[in-house]
Motif scaffolding. Sequence first.
Motif, PDB file in Angstrom:
ATOM      1  N   VAL A 114       9.857 -21.781 -53.219  1.00 17.04           N
ATOM      2  CA  VAL A 114      10.530 -22.590 -52.199  1.00 17.04           C
ATOM      3  C   VAL A 114       9.713 -23.840 -51.907  1.00 17.04           C
ATOM      4  O   VAL A 114       8.489 -23.773 -51.770  1.00 17.04           O
ATOM      5  N   LYS A 115      10.416 -24.955 -51.785  1.00 21.64           N
ATOM      6  CA  LYS A 115       9.781 -26.197 -51.333  1.00 21.64           C
ATOM      7  C   LYS A 115      10.546 -26.727 -50.121  1.00 21.64           C
ATOM      8  O   LYS A 115      11.630 -26.239 -49.786  1.00 21.64           O
ATOM      9  N   THR A 243      -4.507 -18.959 -55.410  1.00 23.88           N
ATOM     10  CA  THR A 243      -3.352 -18.358 -56.085  1.00 23.88           C
ATOM     11  C   THR A 243      -2.078 -18.547 -55.273  1.00 23.88           C
ATOM     12  O   THR A 243      -1.021 -18.923 -55.811  1.00 23.88           O
ATOM     13  N   VAL A 244      -2.161 -18.299 -53.967  1.00 23.62           N
ATOM     14  CA  VAL A 244      -1.006 -18.477 -53.091  1.00 23.62           C
ATOM     15  C   VAL A 244      -0.558 -19.937 -53.101  1.00 23.62           C
ATOM     16  O   VAL A 244       0.642 -20.237 -53.172  1.00 23.62           O
ATOM     17  N   ASP A 245      -1.492 -20.855 -53.029  1.00 23.91           N
ATOM     18  CA  ASP A 245      -1.172 -22.281 -53.002  1.00 23.91           C
ATOM     19  C   ASP A 245      -0.450 -22.702 -54.279  1.00 23.91           C
ATOM     20  O   ASP A 245       0.540 -23.440 -54.241  1.00 23.91           O
ATOM     21  N   VAL A 250       2.549 -25.634 -56.025  1.00 19.44           N
ATOM     22  CA  VAL A 250       2.475 -26.332 -57.315  1.00 19.44           C
ATOM     23  C   VAL A 250       3.661 -25.921 -58.177  1.00 19.44           C
ATOM     24  O   VAL A 250       4.242 -26.736 -58.903  1.00 19.44           O
ATOM     25  N   LEU A 251       4.060 -24.652 -58.069  1.00 21.15           N
ATOM     26  CA  LEU A 251       5.192 -24.138 -58.853  1.00 21.15           C
ATOM     27  C   LEU A 251       6.531 -24.645 -58.339  1.00 21.15           C
ATOM     28  O   LEU A 251       7.461 -24.880 -59.121  1.00 21.15           O
ATOM     29  N   SER A 252       6.661 -24.826 -57.029  1.00 24.00           N
ATOM     30  CA  SER A 252       7.969 -25.154 -56.439  1.00 24.00           C
ATOM     31  C   SER A 252       8.216 -26.646 -56.256  1.00 24.00           C
ATOM     32  O   SER A 252       9.359 -27.087 -56.171  1.00 24.00           O
ATOM     33  N   GLY A 279       5.407 -24.702 -49.002  1.00 25.78           N
ATOM     34  CA  GLY A 279       6.036 -23.876 -50.025  1.00 25.78           C
ATOM     35  C   GLY A 279       5.846 -22.390 -49.791  1.00 25.78           C
ATOM     36  O   GLY A 279       4.881 -21.955 -49.154  1.00 25.78           O
ATOM     37  N   HIS A 280       6.778 -21.605 -50.318  1.00 32.52           N
ATOM     38  CA  HIS A 280       6.699 -20.141 -50.265  1.00 32.52           C
ATOM     39  C   HIS A 280       6.930 -19.592 -51.670  1.00 32.52           C
ATOM     40  O   HIS A 280       7.431 -20.295 -52.558  1.00 32.52           O
ATOM     41  N   PHE A 281       6.618 -18.304 -51.835  1.00 30.39           N
ATOM     42  CA  PHE A 281       6.910 -17.617 -53.090  1.00 30.39           C
ATOM     43  C   PHE A 281       7.294 -16.179 -52.779  1.00 30.39           C
ATOM     44  O   PHE A 281       6.642 -15.519 -51.972  1.00 30.39           O
ATOM     45  N   PHE A 282       8.370 -15.706 -53.416  1.00 30.55           N
ATOM     46  CA  PHE A 282       8.887 -14.364 -53.157  1.00 30.55           C
ATOM     47  C   PHE A 282       9.160 -13.626 -54.457  1.00 30.55           C
ATOM     48  O   PHE A 282       9.565 -14.228 -55.461  1.00 30.55           O
ATOM     49  N   GLY A 283       8.952 -12.331 -54.417  1.00 26.13           N
ATOM     50  CA  GLY A 283       9.276 -11.490 -55.558  1.00 26.13           C
ATOM     51  C   GLY A 283       9.893 -10.180 -55.106  1.00 26.13           C
ATOM     52  O   GLY A 283       9.559  -9.657 -54.042  1.00 26.13           O
ATOM     53  N   ALA A 284      10.809  -9.669 -55.905  1.00 24.77           N
ATOM     54  CA  ALA A 284      11.400  -8.351 -55.663  1.00 24.77           C
ATOM     55  C   ALA A 284      11.467  -7.628 -57.002  1.00 24.77           C
ATOM     56  O   ALA A 284      11.906  -8.205 -57.998  1.00 24.77           O
TER      57      ALA A 284
END
Length: 361
Positions: A114-115, A243-245, A250-252, A279-284
Amino acid sequence: MIFYTFTEQHLRQFTENVFIQMGCPDTDAKLAADVLLRSDLRGIDSHGVARLSGYVRLWEKKRINARPVVKVVHETATTATVDGDSGLGLVVAPFAMKIAIEKARTYGSGWVSVKNSNHFGIAGYHALMAVEQDMIGISMTNASPLVAPTYTTERLLGTNPMCYAFPAGKYPPVVVDMATAAAANGKLEIAQRANTAIPEGWVQDAAGKTSVNPHELKAGGSLLPLGSDKDHGSHKGYGLGATVDILSAVLSGANYGPWVPPFVAFLDPPNDPVGEGIGHFFGAMRVDGFRPAQDFKEHLDNWVARFKSAAPIDQEKPVIIPGEPEYAAEKERKKNGIPLIDAVVDDLNALALKLGIAGLS
């Protein structure tokens, strides 16, 4: 310091009213209030209704869009990138996690970055959404740069929390929800309100020396990574925060490192942004993508039982399972109410007066 206790419903209605006054649609106001109340219920007071004034100040500065058009801007079968349109992270993050869950339902796992978002409350709220579907949930976000990497006094990372949540059977979910800094900034805010010293190892002053002053950040100091200082493993917390950053921003396409906009409204965002918002990052991940869900949960129950039976150093302090204190707090506070310190109550009543809504008391 004086504590006042409020029912969950009373605080929920008050919080919804604040978001509605900001211009949020009713459904968004209810969702945002739910995220904040879950934090207070779980005993994470630093990220609950005490944060309301901060969201309002950012909205007044036009840094939060109360009516965002949240959308997917890039997508594959198992991945997606979401643009939060500067909306409340409390609303944007559940939107993104739902996408991760739906992808996992179809393909076994789903991953969403997410951005262009804002502060999203506690990471555990979003990871637990996956647990409710017999999935493993992962949630993380970058944040305002308050943390100095190992060997520097320069603030380059946020507290950058991450959460991993696992469904169990007869036991509550195992929830590893933590900041990658030695302490979350919200804990400093609690100490500031209570006018108490903080534990050694949380912050350093502008010269890089350890401090117990909860106001040290205002004097140019910085939070330390998880592990405290270079002699106690801070490089590990630094690596986790990095890693979180990277995954969140950087990914989003969000801002990262020192370019992340501050949560406080009196500080302006950097004038040379490298991305959009935070930014956020989520996984399921579907548990039954690896083994039958019931088998997993039975064995996680066995894991929990064995760890709970570990011989304690102090008989008064048994081994704690990750997420256990928060689960206990939620049961107790749903029954007996949510305590708020007088400074938070005063702040919220002043906020209500400004917005023209009924106060807490």
